[in-house]
Write an enzyme that holds these catalytic residues in place. Structure first.
Site, PDB file in Angstrom:
ATOM      1  N   ILE A 277      -8.199   8.225 -20.563  1.00  0.00           N
ATOM      2  CA  ILE A 277      -7.657   6.976 -21.097  1.00  0.00           C
ATOM      3  C   ILE A 277      -8.652   5.856 -20.793  1.00  0.00           C
ATOM      4  O   ILE A 277      -9.223   5.823 -19.692  1.00  0.00           O
ATOM      5  CB  ILE A 277      -6.285   6.650 -20.421  1.00  0.00           C
TER       6      ILE A 277
ATOM      7  N   ALA B  58      -6.304  18.333  -7.216  1.00  0.00           N
ATOM      8  CA  ALA B  58      -5.303  18.873  -6.273  1.00  0.00           C
ATOM      9  C   ALA B  58      -4.158  17.876  -6.089  1.00  0.00           C
ATOM     10  O   ALA B  58      -2.989  18.258  -6.039  1.00  0.00           O
ATOM     11  CB  ALA B  58      -5.968  19.188  -4.933  1.00  0.00           C
TER      12      ALA B  58
ATOM     13  N   ASN C  85       2.537   5.321 -10.335  1.00  0.00           N
ATOM     14  CA  ASN C  85       1.302   5.258 -11.121  1.00  0.00           C
ATOM     15  C   ASN C  85       0.064   4.985 -10.269  1.00  0.00           C
ATOM     16  O   ASN C  85      -1.049   5.302 -10.691  1.00  0.00           O
ATOM     17  CB  ASN C  85       1.478   4.158 -12.193  1.00  0.00           C
TER      18      ASN C  85
ATOM     19  N   SER D 226      -2.126  14.017 -14.325  1.00  0.00           N
ATOM     20  CA  SER D 226      -3.365  13.968 -15.112  1.00  0.00           C
ATOM     21  C   SER D 226      -3.623  15.328 -15.732  1.00  0.00           C
ATOM     22  O   SER D 226      -3.224  16.362 -15.176  1.00  0.00           O
ATOM     23  CB  SER D 226      -4.554  13.612 -14.213  1.00  0.00           C
TER      24      SER D 226
ATOM     25  N   ASP E  35       0.883  -1.163   0.000  1.00  0.00           N
ATOM     26  CA  ASP E  35       0.000   0.000   0.000  1.00  0.00           C
ATOM     27  C   ASP E  35       0.925   1.218   0.000  1.00  0.00           C
ATOM     28  O   ASP E  35       1.639   1.458   0.979  1.00  0.00           O
ATOM     29  CB  ASP E  35      -0.881  -0.027   1.259  1.00  0.00           C
ATOM     30  N   VAL E  36       0.891   1.995  -1.073  1.00  0.00           N
ATOM     31  CA  VAL E  36       1.858   3.096  -1.197  1.00  0.00           C
ATOM     32  C   VAL E  36       1.663   4.171  -0.127  1.00  0.00           C
ATOM     33  O   VAL E  36       2.549   4.989   0.096  1.00  0.00           O
ATOM     34  CB  VAL E  36       1.827   3.741  -2.613  1.00  0.00           C
TER      35      VAL E  36
ATOM     36  N   TYR F 201      -8.931  15.017  -6.543  1.00  0.00           N
ATOM     37  CA  TYR F 201      -8.079  14.357  -7.548  1.00  0.00           C
ATOM     38  C   TYR F 201      -7.196  15.387  -8.273  1.00  0.00           C
ATOM     39  O   TYR F 201      -5.983  15.192  -8.420  1.00  0.00           O
ATOM     40  CB  TYR F 201      -8.987  13.620  -8.533  1.00  0.00           C
TER      41      TYR F 201
ATOM     42  N   LYS G  29      -3.093  15.686  -8.232  1.00  0.00           N
ATOM     43  CA  LYS G  29      -2.278  15.598  -9.454  1.00  0.00           C
ATOM     44  C   LYS G  29      -1.478  16.878  -9.680  1.00  0.00           C
ATOM     45  O   LYS G  29      -0.356  16.835 -10.176  1.00  0.00           O
ATOM     46  CB  LYS G  29      -3.169  15.276 -10.655  1.00  0.00           C
TER      47      LYS G  29
HETATM   48  P1  NAD Z   1      -6.925   1.711 -12.386  1.00  0.00           P
HETATM   49  O1  NAD Z   1      -7.914   1.975 -11.309  1.00  0.00           O
HETATM   50  O2  NAD Z   1      -7.293   0.861 -13.540  1.00  0.00           O
HETATM   51  O3  NAD Z   1      -5.575   1.125 -11.750  1.00  0.00           O
HETATM   52  C1  NAD Z   1      -4.998   1.652 -10.591  1.00  0.00           C
HETATM   53  C2  NAD Z   1      -4.158   0.579  -9.909  1.00  0.00           C
HETATM   54  O4  NAD Z   1      -3.597   1.152  -8.718  1.00  0.00           O
HETATM   55  C3  NAD Z   1      -4.977  -0.638  -9.455  1.00  0.00           C
HETATM   56  O5  NAD Z   1      -4.325  -1.828  -9.825  1.00  0.00           O
HETATM   57  C4  NAD Z   1      -5.048  -0.489  -7.942  1.00  0.00           C
HETATM   58  O6  NAD Z   1      -5.156  -1.718  -7.246  1.00  0.00           O
HETATM   59  C5  NAD Z   1      -3.737   0.225  -7.655  1.00  0.00           C
HETATM   60  N1  NAD Z   1      -3.783   0.950  -6.379  1.00  0.00           N
HETATM   61  C6  NAD Z   1      -4.786   1.726  -5.890  1.00  0.00           C
HETATM   62  N2  NAD Z   1      -4.466   2.177  -4.671  1.00  0.00           N
HETATM   63  C7  NAD Z   1      -3.250   1.692  -4.360  1.00  0.00           C
HETATM   64  C8  NAD Z   1      -2.394   1.799  -3.226  1.00  0.00           C
HETATM   65  N3  NAD Z   1      -2.769   2.507  -2.137  1.00  0.00           N
HETATM   66  N4  NAD Z   1      -1.188   1.176  -3.244  1.00  0.00           N
HETATM   67  C9  NAD Z   1      -0.816   0.450  -4.325  1.00  0.00           C
HETATM   68  N5  NAD Z   1      -1.595   0.288  -5.429  1.00  0.00           N
HETATM   69  C10 NAD Z   1      -2.783   0.904  -5.443  1.00  0.00           C
HETATM   70  O7  NAD Z   1      -6.448   3.170 -12.876  1.00  0.00           O
HETATM   71  P2  NAD Z   1      -5.765   3.652 -14.237  1.00  0.00           P
HETATM   72  O8  NAD Z   1      -6.790   4.288 -15.064  1.00  0.00           O
HETATM   73  O9  NAD Z   1      -4.894   2.584 -14.799  1.00  0.00           O
HETATM   74  O10 NAD Z   1      -4.874   4.841 -13.649  1.00  0.00           O
HETATM   75  C11 NAD Z   1      -3.484   4.704 -13.377  1.00  0.00           C
HETATM   76  C12 NAD Z   1      -2.915   6.076 -13.059  1.00  0.00           C
HETATM   77  O11 NAD Z   1      -3.149   6.951 -14.164  1.00  0.00           O
HETATM   78  C13 NAD Z   1      -3.563   6.755 -11.860  1.00  0.00           C
HETATM   79  O12 NAD Z   1      -2.601   7.477 -11.127  1.00  0.00           O
HETATM   80  C14 NAD Z   1      -4.563   7.700 -12.484  1.00  0.00           C
HETATM   81  O13 NAD Z   1      -4.860   8.773 -11.647  1.00  0.00           O
HETATM   82  C15 NAD Z   1      -3.800   8.121 -13.720  1.00  0.00           C
HETATM   83  N6  NAD Z   1      -4.628   8.642 -14.785  1.00  0.00           N
HETATM   84  C16 NAD Z   1      -5.622   7.887 -15.355  1.00  0.00           C
HETATM   85  C17 NAD Z   1      -6.407   8.428 -16.372  1.00  0.00           C
HETATM   86  C18 NAD Z   1      -7.504   7.654 -17.038  1.00  0.00           C
HETATM   87  O14 NAD Z   1      -8.237   8.273 -17.830  1.00  0.00           O
HETATM   88  N7  NAD Z   1      -7.663   6.386 -16.814  1.00  0.00           N
HETATM   89  C19 NAD Z   1      -6.168   9.739 -16.793  1.00  0.00           C
HETATM   90  C20 NAD Z   1      -5.157  10.479 -16.200  1.00  0.00           C
HETATM   91  C21 NAD Z   1      -4.395   9.915 -15.205  1.00  0.00           C
END
Ligand code: NAD
Length: 246
Positions: free
Chosen positions: A187, A156, A89, A141, A62-63, A154, A158
């Site tokens: 995405i 804030a 990520n 983001s 857990d980060v 969110y 990012k």
């Molecule tokens: P997702 O929800 O599909 O995947 C996120 C992963 O992070 C999951 O596997 C989850 O189990 C893990 N996770 C969550 N909390 C955690 C913790 N406390 N410790 C360790 N792991 C943890 O999300 P995604 O869409 O793949 O997003 C990945 C990153 O990209 C995120 O930081 C998100 O904010 C960013 N992002 C996503 C988008 C989008 O449109 N999907 C756009 C901009 C930025």
């Protein structure tokens, strides 16, 4: 964009963008540690990477936990004998308009998205400093750049991540450690699957390239910033958003 022989840690690597980043780095030669709260998913990704002929480990971390992130870095350095690349990520959303946003939703998002990146960065810098080489890539983001109604926590987190990126870049440039951010637009992943078709159609109308992005689009940007191809780039934000924000 070769990352052969590099050891990379990807947080939130169990699915979505993190999974695509882990697989992309592995396909360009890196050994990859897949870190996630969901060990089952992290293990699946890690097994796939091993089948590609790379070394890999899956770790349940857990980060948000300082102790768990410190133990993570120690374990990776001991078993993989290096830490060259960190991709922060892991991220979550708890959306809501400010007046209705619960304190715990604010805290949860800031903790995972911002404190989590701080914890992992601090934990690996000790080892990167020893090696005098490091690449840290933070997944920010487009909403950290533009803001977004209903996502104050969110956005804030990012925007904070962008400030963290620039500060780490300045503090560690002399040690040959770069730190950059990637700011994806919308995405197609589990995080955006929850959006209604109407919201997606409205969003697409604001994206010059006329589509949501794919996780692979983001992973390619991360690969560039993690490789020697970006040696003279630090403290920057690479926008991967189909032209949504310019
Ligand atoms: P997702 O929800 O599909 O995947 C996120 C992963 O992070 C999951 O596997 C989850 O189990 C893990 N996770 C969550 N909390 C955690 C913790 N406390 N410790 C360790 N792991 C943890 O999300 P995604 O869409 O793949 O997003 C990945 C990153 O990209 C995120 O930081 C998100 O904010 C960013 N992002 C996503 C988008 C989008 O449109 N999907 C756009 C901009 C930025």
């Amino acid at each position: 964009m070769n990352v052969s022989g590099r050891v990379a840690i990807v947080t939130g690597g169990g699915q979505g963008i993190g999974k695509a980043i882990a697989e992309k780095l592995a396909s360009y030669g890196a050994d990859v540690v897949v870190v996630d709260v969901n060990l089952e998913k992290a293990t699946e990704v890690s097994e796939g990477i091993k089948r590609m002929g790379r070394r890999s480990m899956a770790l349940k971390v857990d980060v948000v936990s300082t102790q768990e992130t410190e133990e993570m870095a120690e374990k990776v350095f001991k078993e993989m004998e290096a830490i060259h690349i960190l991709v922060n990520n892991a991220g979550i959303t708890r959306d809501g308009l400010i007046l209705r946003m619960k304190e715990e939703d604010w805290d949860a998002v800031i903790n995972v998205n911002l404190k989590g990146a701080f914890n992992c960065t601090k934990a690996v810098l000790k080892y990167m400093t020893k090696m005098r080489w490091g690449r840290i890539v933070n997944i920010a983001s487009v909403v950290g750049v533009m803001g977004n109604a209903g996502q104050a926590n969110y956005a804030a987190s990012k925007a904070g991540l962008i400030g963290l990126t620039k500060s780490v870049a300045r503090e560690f440039a002399a040690r040959n450690i770069t730190c950059n951010a990637v700011a994806p637009g919308f995405i197609e992943t589990a995080m955006t699957d929850v959006l209604s078709e109407q919201v997606k159609t409205d969003l697409i109308s604001k994206i010059p390239l006329g589509r949501l992005g794919g996780a692979g689009d983001v992973a390619t940007g991360v690969l560039f910033l993690a490789s020697n191809a970006s040696n003279y780039i630090t403290g920057q934000v690479l926008n991967i958003n189909g032209g949504m924000a310019m």
